[in-house]
Design a protein around this motif. Sequence first.
Motif, short mmCIF file in Angstrom:
data_model
loop_
_atom_site.label_atom_id
_atom_site.label_comp_id
_atom_site.label_asym_id
_atom_site.label_seq_id
_atom_site.Cartn_x
_atom_site.Cartn_y
_atom_site.Cartn_z
N GLN A 171 92.23 82.18 17.71
CA GLN A 171 91.85 82.01 16.31
C GLN A 171 92.97 81.40 15.48
N ALA A 172 94.19 81.42 16.02
CA ALA A 172 95.34 80.81 15.35
C ALA A 172 96.10 79.98 16.39
N ILE A 173 96.26 78.70 16.06
CA ILE A 173 96.82 77.74 17.02
C ILE A 173 98.05 77.06 16.42
N GLY A 174 99.12 77.00 17.20
CA GLY A 174 100.31 76.27 16.79
C GLY A 174 100.29 74.89 17.43
N VAL A 175 100.47 73.86 16.62
CA VAL A 175 100.39 72.49 17.14
C VAL A 175 101.29 71.57 16.31
N THR A 176 101.95 70.63 16.99
CA THR A 176 102.77 69.66 16.28
C THR A 176 101.89 68.55 15.71
N ILE A 177 102.42 67.84 14.75
CA ILE A 177 101.78 66.62 14.25
C ILE A 177 102.30 65.49 15.14
N GLU A 232 97.94 82.69 18.85
CA GLU A 232 97.39 83.05 20.16
C GLU A 232 97.54 81.91 21.15
N LEU A 233 97.73 80.71 20.65
CA LEU A 233 97.87 79.52 21.49
C LEU A 233 98.89 78.60 20.83
N VAL A 234 99.88 78.16 21.61
CA VAL A 234 100.82 77.14 21.13
C VAL A 234 100.69 75.94 22.05
N LEU A 235 100.42 74.79 21.46
CA LEU A 235 100.39 73.53 22.21
C LEU A 235 101.83 73.00 22.22
N VAL A 236 102.46 73.08 23.38
CA VAL A 236 103.88 72.79 23.52
C VAL A 236 104.06 71.31 23.87
N PRO A 237 104.74 70.55 23.01
CA PRO A 237 104.91 69.13 23.29
C PRO A 237 105.97 68.89 24.36
N GLY A 238 105.96 67.68 24.89
CA GLY A 238 106.98 67.30 25.86
C GLY A 238 106.78 65.87 26.30
N LEU A 239 107.75 65.36 27.02
CA LEU A 239 107.69 64.00 27.54
C LEU A 239 107.33 63.95 29.01
N ILE A 240 107.88 64.91 29.77
CA ILE A 240 107.71 64.90 31.22
C ILE A 240 107.40 66.33 31.66
N TYR A 280 114.17 73.07 20.40
CA TYR A 280 113.51 73.95 19.42
C TYR A 280 112.42 74.82 20.07
N TYR A 281 111.60 74.20 20.91
CA TYR A 281 110.52 74.97 21.52
C TYR A 281 111.05 76.00 22.51
N ASP A 282 112.08 75.64 23.30
CA ASP A 282 112.63 76.62 24.24
C ASP A 282 113.13 77.85 23.49
N VAL A 341 100.28 76.01 26.28
CA VAL A 341 99.56 74.91 26.91
C VAL A 341 100.18 73.60 26.46
N SER A 342 100.35 72.69 27.41
CA SER A 342 100.85 71.35 27.06
C SER A 342 99.76 70.32 27.32
N LEU A 343 99.80 69.27 26.53
CA LEU A 343 98.87 68.15 26.65
C LEU A 343 99.68 66.95 27.12
N ALA A 344 99.19 66.25 28.14
CA ALA A 344 99.97 65.13 28.68
C ALA A 344 99.06 64.08 29.30
N PHE A 345 99.49 62.84 29.22
CA PHE A 345 98.82 61.79 29.97
C PHE A 345 99.23 61.94 31.43
#
Length: 191
Positions: free
Chosen positions: A44-50, A119-127, A141-143, A154-158
């Motif tokens: 119900q609450a999500i952390g996400v970067t722009i 409850e959910l953080v979308l964790v950014p990254g490059l690799i 910062y995220y670590d 959860v991370s999102l990646a190509f």
Amino acid sequence: MKEKSVLREEMKKILGEIDGSSYAAKSKAIHDKLFASKEWQHAQAIGVTISRFPEVDTEAIIMRAWEEEKRVAVPKCFPSTKSMEFYFLENFNQLETVYFGLKEPILSEVELCPKNMLELVLVPGLIFDEKGYRIGFGGGYYDRFLVNYMGSKVSLAFSQQLVKNVPTDHYDIPVHKIVTNEVVYDCIIRK
């Protein structure tokens, strides 16, 4: 193994070559897999970067969360203490452009989101590797934020951002899941 800084630059070059229509299609495929996940559906609450190109687009994710009446929180970095906090975002007008073209919340217009509410953080990254380890953008910062964070990571990646092994340090915290445009990885190591 190559140093993280070298790997970062190589991946930025690879991602910079993604054309606009391919970027949009791959981002949408990732969004669809994310929206189907139990982590998304239960949160119900999500952390996400722009996001900024060539990161996976997050604007559509934020809009979908609002449509589903989820609370969205976005990070604000504090370079002097190398810390980060999340703040609830109710519209995109509550953002300002800070260093390196990043968008962050305007503190006078937003409310602090306690870490335990996310409850959910979308964790950014490059690799990323299939164990859930990642190379971020170098600030750490995220670590630091994810220490003692008990929700879903959860991370999102190509798909081209996945490699066999990521060099890790003792303080690196793996994510639980990586959602790519091709496959969803449930990561083995849980921390």
